[in-house]
Scaffold this motif. Structure first.
Motif, PDB file in Angstrom:
ATOM      1  N   ARG A  48      16.489  28.144  26.767  1.00 52.81           N
ATOM      2  CA  ARG A  48      16.495  27.759  25.423  1.00 52.81           C
ATOM      3  C   ARG A  48      15.897  26.195  25.519  1.00 52.81           C
ATOM      4  NH1 ARG A  48      22.532  28.969  24.607  1.00 52.81           N
ATOM      5  NH2 ARG A  48      22.423  26.862  25.214  1.00 52.81           N
ATOM      6  N   PHE A  49      15.292  25.745  24.311  1.00 54.81           N
ATOM      7  CA  PHE A  49      14.526  24.640  24.131  1.00 54.81           C
ATOM      8  C   PHE A  49      15.225  23.483  24.729  1.00 54.81           C
ATOM      9  CE2 PHE A  49      13.327  21.026  21.749  1.00 54.81           C
ATOM     10  CZ  PHE A  49      11.900  21.174  21.726  1.00 54.81           C
ATOM     11  N   ASN A  50      16.684  23.129  24.181  1.00 56.37           N
ATOM     12  CA  ASN A  50      17.298  22.224  24.570  1.00 56.37           C
ATOM     13  C   ASN A  50      17.521  22.183  26.184  1.00 56.37           C
ATOM     14  OD1 ASN A  50      17.379  21.088  22.291  1.00 56.37           O
ATOM     15  ND2 ASN A  50      19.667  22.160  21.698  1.00 56.37           N
ATOM     16  N   GLU A  51      17.779  23.452  26.709  1.00 57.96           N
ATOM     17  CA  GLU A  51      18.097  23.410  28.178  1.00 57.96           C
ATOM     18  C   GLU A  51      16.723  22.971  28.782  1.00 57.96           C
ATOM     19  OE1 GLU A  51      20.985  27.055  28.746  1.00 57.96           O
ATOM     20  OE2 GLU A  51      18.668  27.687  28.241  1.00 57.96           O
ATOM     21  N   LEU A  52      15.693  23.524  28.367  1.00 56.74           N
ATOM     22  CA  LEU A  52      14.018  23.011  28.729  1.00 56.74           C
ATOM     23  C   LEU A  52      14.043  21.501  28.804  1.00 56.74           C
ATOM     24  CD1 LEU A  52      11.766  24.264  30.108  1.00 56.74           C
ATOM     25  CD2 LEU A  52      10.809  24.706  27.772  1.00 56.74           C
ATOM     26  N   GLN A  53      14.263  20.970  27.413  1.00 54.96           N
ATOM     27  CA  GLN A  53      14.074  19.540  27.552  1.00 54.96           C
ATOM     28  C   GLN A  53      14.893  18.841  28.549  1.00 54.96           C
ATOM     29  OE1 GLN A  53      15.173  18.209  23.580  1.00 54.96           O
ATOM     30  NE2 GLN A  53      13.991  16.144  24.064  1.00 54.96           N
ATOM     31  N   ARG A  54      16.245  19.285  28.780  1.00 53.65           N
ATOM     32  CA  ARG A  54      17.055  18.636  29.672  1.00 53.65           C
ATOM     33  C   ARG A  54      16.391  18.747  31.174  1.00 53.65           C
ATOM     34  NH1 ARG A  54      21.351  20.304  26.581  1.00 53.65           N
ATOM     35  NH2 ARG A  54      21.436  22.290  27.569  1.00 53.65           N
ATOM     36  N   LEU A  55      15.584  19.853  31.571  1.00 54.48           N
ATOM     37  CA  LEU A  55      15.084  19.965  32.664  1.00 54.48           C
ATOM     38  C   LEU A  55      13.919  19.097  32.904  1.00 54.48           C
ATOM     39  CD1 LEU A  55      15.628  23.861  33.704  1.00 54.48           C
ATOM     40  CD2 LEU A  55      16.304  21.773  35.004  1.00 54.48           C
ATOM     41  N   VAL A  56      13.241  19.082  31.863  1.00 61.20           N
ATOM     42  CA  VAL A  56      11.801  18.407  31.891  1.00 61.20           C
ATOM     43  C   VAL A  56      12.162  16.885  31.631  1.00 61.20           C
ATOM     44  CG1 VAL A  56       9.461  18.150  31.240  1.00 61.20           C
ATOM     45  CG2 VAL A  56      10.629  20.508  31.916  1.00 61.20           C
ATOM     46  N   LYS A  57      12.681  15.962  32.229  1.00 59.21           N
ATOM     47  CA  LYS A  57      13.128  14.581  31.975  1.00 59.21           C
ATOM     48  C   LYS A  57      11.835  13.753  31.297  1.00 59.21           C
ATOM     49  CE  LYS A  57      17.179  14.515  35.111  1.00 59.21           C
ATOM     50  NZ  LYS A  57      17.850  15.388  34.437  1.00 59.21           N
ATOM     51  N   GLY A  58      12.616  13.112  30.193  1.00 55.91           N
ATOM     52  CA  GLY A  58      11.529  12.287  29.514  1.00 55.91           C
ATOM     53  C   GLY A  58      10.633  12.882  28.315  1.00 55.91           C
ATOM     54  N   ILE A  59      10.807  14.187  28.218  1.00 57.14           N
ATOM     55  CA  ILE A  59       9.863  14.722  27.244  1.00 57.14           C
ATOM     56  C   ILE A  59      10.589  14.851  25.913  1.00 57.14           C
ATOM     57  CG2 ILE A  59      10.503  17.107  27.769  1.00 57.14           C
ATOM     58  CD1 ILE A  59       7.441  17.931  27.303  1.00 57.14           C
ATOM     59  N   SER A  60       9.790  14.346  24.798  1.00 56.98           N
ATOM     60  CA  SER A  60      10.109  14.411  23.632  1.00 56.98           C
ATOM     61  C   SER A  60      10.193  15.793  22.838  1.00 56.98           C
ATOM     62  CB  SER A  60       9.703  13.339  22.575  1.00 56.98           C
ATOM     63  OG  SER A  60       8.476  13.763  22.282  1.00 56.98           O
ATOM     64  N   PRO A  61      11.128  16.164  21.842  1.00 55.96           N
ATOM     65  CA  PRO A  61      11.220  17.578  21.198  1.00 55.96           C
ATOM     66  C   PRO A  61       9.983  17.784  20.866  1.00 55.96           C
ATOM     67  CG  PRO A  61      13.188  16.071  20.728  1.00 55.96           C
ATOM     68  CD  PRO A  61      12.539  15.088  21.380  1.00 55.96           C
ATOM     69  N   ARG A  62       9.253  16.632  20.049  1.00 52.74           N
ATOM     70  CA  ARG A  62       7.941  17.099  19.227  1.00 52.74           C
ATOM     71  C   ARG A  62       6.957  17.388  20.420  1.00 52.74           C
ATOM     72  NH1 ARG A  62       3.341  14.582  18.502  1.00 52.74           N
ATOM     73  NH2 ARG A  62       4.189  12.301  19.258  1.00 52.74           N
ATOM     74  N   VAL A  63       6.855  16.871  21.519  1.00 48.47           N
ATOM     75  CA  VAL A  63       5.940  17.070  22.486  1.00 48.47           C
ATOM     76  C   VAL A  63       6.298  18.337  23.188  1.00 48.47           C
ATOM     77  CG1 VAL A  63       4.833  16.296  24.780  1.00 48.47           C
ATOM     78  CG2 VAL A  63       5.321  14.614  22.934  1.00 48.47           C
ATOM     79  N   LEU A  64       7.764  18.643  23.432  1.00 44.50           N
ATOM     80  CA  LEU A  64       7.936  19.935  24.212  1.00 44.50           C
ATOM     81  C   LEU A  64       7.418  20.999  23.251  1.00 44.50           C
ATOM     82  CD1 LEU A  64       9.107  21.493  26.367  1.00 44.50           C
ATOM     83  CD2 LEU A  64      11.410  21.217  25.334  1.00 44.50           C
ATOM     84  N   SER A  65       7.636  20.740  21.948  1.00 44.29           N
ATOM     85  CA  SER A  65       7.468  22.113  20.943  1.00 44.29           C
ATOM     86  C   SER A  65       6.037  22.206  20.902  1.00 44.29           C
ATOM     87  CB  SER A  65       7.773  21.517  19.550  1.00 44.29           C
ATOM     88  OG  SER A  65       7.425  22.724  18.558  1.00 44.29           O
TER      89      SER A  65
END
Length: 135
Positions: A48-65
């Motif tokens: 899921r999005f939040n899981e992915l953001q936790r794994l890819v440390k330092g990435i903002s939600p906007r950039v990840l999206s």
């Protein structure tokens, strides 16, 4: 590990432009700080999005999206929306992303070798600090 030297032999201009264009295309699709990290994180399975953001440390939600949208447009990532009960969005790699296996392995191996090379230079004092001329 077997290393190949970058060939400096004379190639015809067409072949040279073809190789440069191919590298440019690859960097356009996969370049930047995050895309390959996202792909590596998803190689562990659907996230899921939040899981992915936790794994890819330092990435903002906007950039990840934005990165996920680009990876989806280029055929590397699929988005699944589950609507049973709470809406849940998961991301997974496509079969096409498997074509990056050798690339990711080679980059990983090179990155580890490079990091060790820099550490060795720092231990021996062979590193030229930024801003100083190299003779």
């Amino acid at each position: 590990m077997e290393t190949r030297k970058i060939k400096h032999a004379h190639h015809d201009t067409t072949q040279c432009y073809s190789r440069l264009n191919a590298i440019g295309d690859a960097l356009y699709v996969l370049g930047g700080k995050w895309k390959l990290r996202i792909i590596m994180a998803l190689s562990e399975g659907n996230l899921r999005f939040n899981e992915l953001q936790r794994l890819v440390k330092g990435i903002s939600p906007r950039v990840l999206s934005n990165e996920l949208k680009e990876l989806e447009l280029n055929g590397f990532v699929k988005r699944h929306i589950h609507t049973e009960g709470t809406v849940l969005v998961e991301y997974e790699l496509t079969e096409y992303s498997d074509t990056l296996g050798d690339v990711l392995y080679a980059l990983s191996e090179w990155g580890m070798m490079h990091r060790e090379n820099i550490r060795k230079q720092m231990r021996t004092g062979d590193v030229v600090p930024a801003g100083e001329a190299v003779e």
